[in-house]
Design an enzyme around this catalytic site. Sequence first.
Site, PDB file in Angstrom:
ATOM      1  N   GLY A  21       0.833  -1.203   0.000  1.00  0.00           N
ATOM      2  CA  GLY A  21       0.000   0.000   0.000  1.00  0.00           C
ATOM      3  C   GLY A  21       0.863   1.246   0.000  1.00  0.00           C
ATOM      4  O   GLY A  21       2.088   1.176   0.132  1.00  0.00           O
ATOM      5  N   SER A  75      -0.371   4.393   4.516  1.00  0.00           N
ATOM      6  CA  SER A  75      -1.657   3.678   4.444  1.00  0.00           C
ATOM      7  C   SER A  75      -1.904   2.834   5.702  1.00  0.00           C
ATOM      8  O   SER A  75      -3.052   2.570   6.063  1.00  0.00           O
ATOM      9  CB  SER A  75      -1.706   2.783   3.192  1.00  0.00           C
ATOM     10  OG  SER A  75      -0.647   1.835   3.213  1.00  0.00           O
ATOM     11  N   LYS A  92       0.621   0.043   6.631  1.00  0.00           N
ATOM     12  CA  LYS A  92       1.309  -1.256   6.510  1.00  0.00           C
ATOM     13  C   LYS A  92       2.093  -1.608   7.788  1.00  0.00           C
ATOM     14  O   LYS A  92       1.923  -2.694   8.347  1.00  0.00           O
ATOM     15  CB  LYS A  92       2.301  -1.248   5.322  1.00  0.00           C
ATOM     16  CG  LYS A  92       1.692  -0.916   3.994  1.00  0.00           C
ATOM     17  CD  LYS A  92       2.738  -0.910   2.889  1.00  0.00           C
ATOM     18  CE  LYS A  92       3.835   0.109   3.050  1.00  0.00           C
ATOM     19  NZ  LYS A  92       3.370   1.529   2.996  1.00  0.00           N
ATOM     20  N   SER A  93       2.954  -0.692   8.222  1.00  0.00           N
ATOM     21  CA  SER A  93       3.799  -0.984   9.388  1.00  0.00           C
ATOM     22  C   SER A  93       2.954  -1.159  10.641  1.00  0.00           C
ATOM     23  O   SER A  93       3.208  -2.059  11.450  1.00  0.00           O
ATOM     24  CB  SER A  93       4.809   0.146   9.629  1.00  0.00           C
ATOM     25  OG  SER A  93       5.631   0.299   8.514  1.00  0.00           O
ATOM     26  N   SER A 149       5.813  -1.980  -2.379  1.00  0.00           N
ATOM     27  CA  SER A 149       5.729  -2.944  -3.497  1.00  0.00           C
ATOM     28  C   SER A 149       4.677  -2.516  -4.513  1.00  0.00           C
ATOM     29  O   SER A 149       3.634  -3.160  -4.640  1.00  0.00           O
ATOM     30  CB  SER A 149       5.454  -4.359  -2.977  1.00  0.00           C
ATOM     31  OG  SER A 149       4.431  -4.414  -2.021  1.00  0.00           O
TER      32      SER A 149
HETATM   33  N1  LIG Z   1      10.402   8.125  -3.270  1.00  0.00           N
HETATM   34  C1  LIG Z   1       9.864   7.339  -2.319  1.00  0.00           C
HETATM   35  N2  LIG Z   1       8.754   6.600  -2.599  1.00  0.00           N
HETATM   36  C2  LIG Z   1       8.221   5.840  -1.634  1.00  0.00           C
HETATM   37  N3  LIG Z   1       8.717   5.711  -0.365  1.00  0.00           N
HETATM   38  C3  LIG Z   1       9.827   6.421  -0.060  1.00  0.00           C
HETATM   39  C4  LIG Z   1      10.438   7.252  -1.021  1.00  0.00           C
HETATM   40  N4  LIG Z   1      11.523   7.833  -0.432  1.00  0.00           N
HETATM   41  C5  LIG Z   1      11.579   7.363   0.823  1.00  0.00           C
HETATM   42  N5  LIG Z   1      10.566   6.514   1.070  1.00  0.00           N
HETATM   43  C6  LIG Z   1      10.429   5.757   2.330  1.00  0.00           C
HETATM   44  O1  LIG Z   1      10.728   4.395   2.000  1.00  0.00           O
HETATM   45  C7  LIG Z   1       9.693   3.539   2.429  1.00  0.00           C
HETATM   46  C8  LIG Z   1       9.267   2.569   1.308  1.00  0.00           C
HETATM   47  O2  LIG Z   1      10.213   1.584   1.128  1.00  0.00           O
HETATM   48  P1  LIG Z   1       9.787   0.218   0.424  1.00  0.00           P
HETATM   49  O3  LIG Z   1      10.993  -0.649   0.467  1.00  0.00           O
HETATM   50  O4  LIG Z   1       8.548  -0.293   1.066  1.00  0.00           O
HETATM   51  O5  LIG Z   1       9.455   0.695  -1.068  1.00  0.00           O
HETATM   52  S1  LIG Z   1       9.257  -0.200  -2.387  1.00  0.00           S
HETATM   53  O6  LIG Z   1       8.487  -1.395  -2.021  1.00  0.00           O
HETATM   54  O7  LIG Z   1      10.585  -0.568  -2.893  1.00  0.00           O
HETATM   55  O8  LIG Z   1       8.549   0.659  -3.349  1.00  0.00           O
HETATM   56  C9  LIG Z   1       8.512   4.404   2.786  1.00  0.00           C
HETATM   57  O9  LIG Z   1       7.992   3.801   3.955  1.00  0.00           O
HETATM   58  P2  LIG Z   1       6.432   3.758   4.304  1.00  0.00           P
HETATM   59  O10 LIG Z   1       6.044   5.199   4.524  1.00  0.00           O
HETATM   60  O11 LIG Z   1       6.383   2.932   5.559  1.00  0.00           O
HETATM   61  O12 LIG Z   1       5.696   3.134   3.166  1.00  0.00           O
HETATM   62  C10 LIG Z   1       9.095   5.787   3.009  1.00  0.00           C
HETATM   63  O13 LIG Z   1       9.348   5.975   4.389  1.00  0.00           O
HETATM   64  N1  LIG Z   2      -7.131   0.789  10.281  1.00  0.00           N
HETATM   65  C1  LIG Z   2      -5.878   1.258  10.369  1.00  0.00           C
HETATM   66  N2  LIG Z   2      -4.823   0.436  10.086  1.00  0.00           N
HETATM   67  C2  LIG Z   2      -3.557   0.902  10.133  1.00  0.00           C
HETATM   68  N3  LIG Z   2      -3.208   2.167  10.465  1.00  0.00           N
HETATM   69  C3  LIG Z   2      -4.215   3.041  10.757  1.00  0.00           C
HETATM   70  C4  LIG Z   2      -5.569   2.619  10.714  1.00  0.00           C
HETATM   71  N4  LIG Z   2      -6.339   3.683  11.045  1.00  0.00           N
HETATM   72  C5  LIG Z   2      -5.493   4.705  11.295  1.00  0.00           C
HETATM   73  N5  LIG Z   2      -4.206   4.331  11.117  1.00  0.00           N
HETATM   74  C6  LIG Z   2      -3.037   5.225  11.315  1.00  0.00           C
HETATM   75  O1  LIG Z   2      -2.409   5.445  10.037  1.00  0.00           O
HETATM   76  C7  LIG Z   2      -1.000   5.629  10.200  1.00  0.00           C
HETATM   77  C8  LIG Z   2      -0.299   4.644   9.275  1.00  0.00           C
HETATM   78  O2  LIG Z   2       1.108   4.803   9.365  1.00  0.00           O
HETATM   79  P1  LIG Z   2       2.121   3.629   9.004  1.00  0.00           P
HETATM   80  O3  LIG Z   2       1.668   2.344   9.625  1.00  0.00           O
HETATM   81  O4  LIG Z   2       3.501   4.108   9.334  1.00  0.00           O
HETATM   82  O5  LIG Z   2       1.920   3.525   7.421  1.00  0.00           O
HETATM   83  P2  LIG Z   2       2.863   2.835   6.323  1.00  0.00           P
HETATM   84  O6  LIG Z   2       3.715   1.799   7.021  1.00  0.00           O
HETATM   85  O7  LIG Z   2       1.925   2.248   5.320  1.00  0.00           O
HETATM   86  O8  LIG Z   2       3.709   3.965   5.751  1.00  0.00           O
HETATM   87  C9  LIG Z   2      -0.678   5.406  11.676  1.00  0.00           C
HETATM   88  O9  LIG Z   2      -0.575   6.659  12.309  1.00  0.00           O
HETATM   89  C10 LIG Z   2      -1.929   4.641  12.183  1.00  0.00           C
HETATM   90  O10 LIG Z   2      -2.199   4.883  13.557  1.00  0.00           O
END
Ligand SMILES: Nc1ncnc2c1ncn2[C@@H]1O[C@H](COP(=O)(O)OS(=O)(=O)O)[C@@H](OP(=O)(O)O)[C@H]1O
Ligand SMILES: Nc1ncnc2c1ncn2[C@@H]1O[C@H](COP(=O)(O)OP(=O)(O)O)[C@@H](O)[C@H]1O
Length: 173
Positions: A12, A16, A18-19, A86
Amino acid sequence: MGQKPYLVWFTGLSGSGKSTLANHLEVALHQQGFKTYLLDGDILRTGLNQDLGFSPQDRVENIRRVGEVARLMMEAGLIVIAAFISPMEKEREMLRKYIGSDAFFEIHVNCPLEKCQARDPKGLYKKVRAGLIKNFTGIDAPYEIPAHPALTVNTEQETIATSLEKVLISLKL
Ligand SMILES: Nc1ncnc2c1ncn2[C@@H]1O[C@H](COP(=O)(O)OS(=O)(=O)O)[C@@H](OP(=O)(O)O)[C@H]1O
Ligand SMILES: Nc1ncnc2c1ncn2[C@@H]1O[C@H](COP(=O)(O)OP(=O)(O)O)[C@@H](O)[C@H]1O
């Protein structure tokens, strides 16, 4: 281990959920006695994958390496939980083939871009708006919605507890 190895794959947009869901799932599975390992994009990109950026090629290599690591851990009997943007269907399908469709559990963490931007848990969207980050998924890099996920959770409307419950119910461990 007394358990069937799985790869539970959260995909996602950034922000969104994920973590958050991956961490909650790990806690819930531990409480039920399962042995797990959590792979998170943010963390792997500071170590194993620190040489990779966010070009399309580097993202493919990122996911390929994660697939290899996940498979090793599954061979050790673990349930692997992975949280990676992804963004491309092709790479997710590559994983499904490599891991085996019966052990690959793909979860689409669905949340509109506007909501992810409003959450901005790491301040990344703000940096994107300021022109400090390029190739950001959902902004100027693509995200392909999964065609056949095992489950979609809608984190805009659902609480974390509701999304987690849906994951636990559909996993049927
Ligand atoms: N340009 C760009 N696009 C998307 N994300 C970015 C970028 N630069 C840094 N970040 C940070 O890297 C996290 C995503 O890494 P991933 O390994 O999940 O990415 S991927 O699956 O290879 O597309 C992503 O983590 P999440 O916010 O938890 O999704 C960001 O913190
Ligand atoms: N149903 C839900 N599932 C997961 N996170 C949620 C949900 N509702 C609200 N949130 C909030 O959305 C944010 C998601 O952040 P994070 O987990 O770091 O996203 P990602 O790993 O996709 O970048 C957090 O602050 C979390 O508390």
